[in-house]
Scaffold this active site. Structure first.
Site, PDB file in Angstrom:
ATOM      1  N   VAL A  54      43.042  -9.369  32.315  1.00 47.97           N
ATOM      2  CA  VAL A  54      42.880  -9.022  33.808  1.00 47.97           C
ATOM      3  C   VAL A  54      43.625  -7.590  34.105  1.00 47.97           C
ATOM      4  O   VAL A  54      42.807  -7.130  34.694  1.00 47.97           O
ATOM      5  CB  VAL A  54      44.050  -9.976  34.675  1.00 47.97           C
ATOM      6  CG1 VAL A  54      43.835  -9.724  36.241  1.00 47.97           C
ATOM      7  CG2 VAL A  54      43.499 -11.493  34.658  1.00 47.97           C
ATOM      8  N   CYS A  55      44.516  -7.390  33.177  1.00 41.74           N
ATOM      9  CA  CYS A  55      44.951  -6.038  33.347  1.00 41.74           C
ATOM     10  C   CYS A  55      44.207  -4.818  33.160  1.00 41.74           C
ATOM     11  O   CYS A  55      44.163  -3.841  34.141  1.00 41.74           O
ATOM     12  CB  CYS A  55      46.232  -5.838  32.046  1.00 41.74           C
ATOM     13  SG  CYS A  55      47.483  -6.938  32.216  1.00 41.74           S
TER      14      CYS A  55
END
EC number: 1.11.1.26
Length: 181
Positions: A54-55
């Site tokens: 996700v980062c």
């Protein structure tokens, strides 16, 4: 037990943290501190850790809107508790991160994350916290997401716009709309 999250109207903590600022050999690293942000609006966004899934979507999205932050006289800082060397390796090997225009701060001591109260109680990595800090170093907006949920960069910009009007802004207000007189 989780510490209290630093909130609106409080002074952003004093810090001095190494950061990755470039991929150019010999110019990769710089020290970022309160002095760096002095007199300017700042947005700090934290992510749990490098080399995850996700980062990079969030980091790439902030980068996509980087010019819009600059147009608002606002500096952008990405932060995790990885080291500057891990940040550099990730930037070098992840296509979406090679051309980042903002520093990746390495809070590997976790001091800043702890002072902000945003470390996950068991995983000891930062929640997805976002801080808008005014030119006097005062926190004007905080948003904290759980580890698994990415944030909305357009909402950060919308909130920054509203704060910078220094006027009353109604629900769902966007730049260019009337404020409340």
């Amino acid at each position: 037990m989780m510490s209290r999250i630093l909130g609106v109207s409080e002074q952003f903590p004093k810090f001095s943290i190494p950061a990755v600022v470039s991929l150019e050999h010999g110019k990769e690293f710089a020290e970022i501190s309160n002095e760096t942000m002095k007199g300017r609006w700042s947005v700090f966004f934290f992510w749990p850790m490098d080399f995850t899934f996700v980062c990079p979507t969030e980091i790439a999205e902030f980068n996509k809107f980087y010019k819009q932050f600059l147009d608002r006289d606002t500096d952008l800082y990405g932060v995790s508790t990885d080291t500057k060397y891990v940040h550099l390796a990730w930037r070098q090997h992840h296509e979406d991160l090679k051309n980042l225009q903002f520093p990746m701060l390495a809070d590997n001591t976790k001091n800043l994350s702890e002072e902000l109260g945003i470390l996950h109680p068991t995983d000891k990595v930062p929640f997805r916290a976002t801080y808008i800090v005014d030119p006097e170093g005062v926190v004007r907006w905080v948003s904290v997401n759980d580890l698994s949920v990415g944030r909305n960069v357009k909402e950060v910009l919308r909130t920054l716009d509203a704060l910078q009007t220094d006027e009353l802004c109604p629900c769902n207000w966007e730049k260019g709309q009337a404020t409340i007189k």
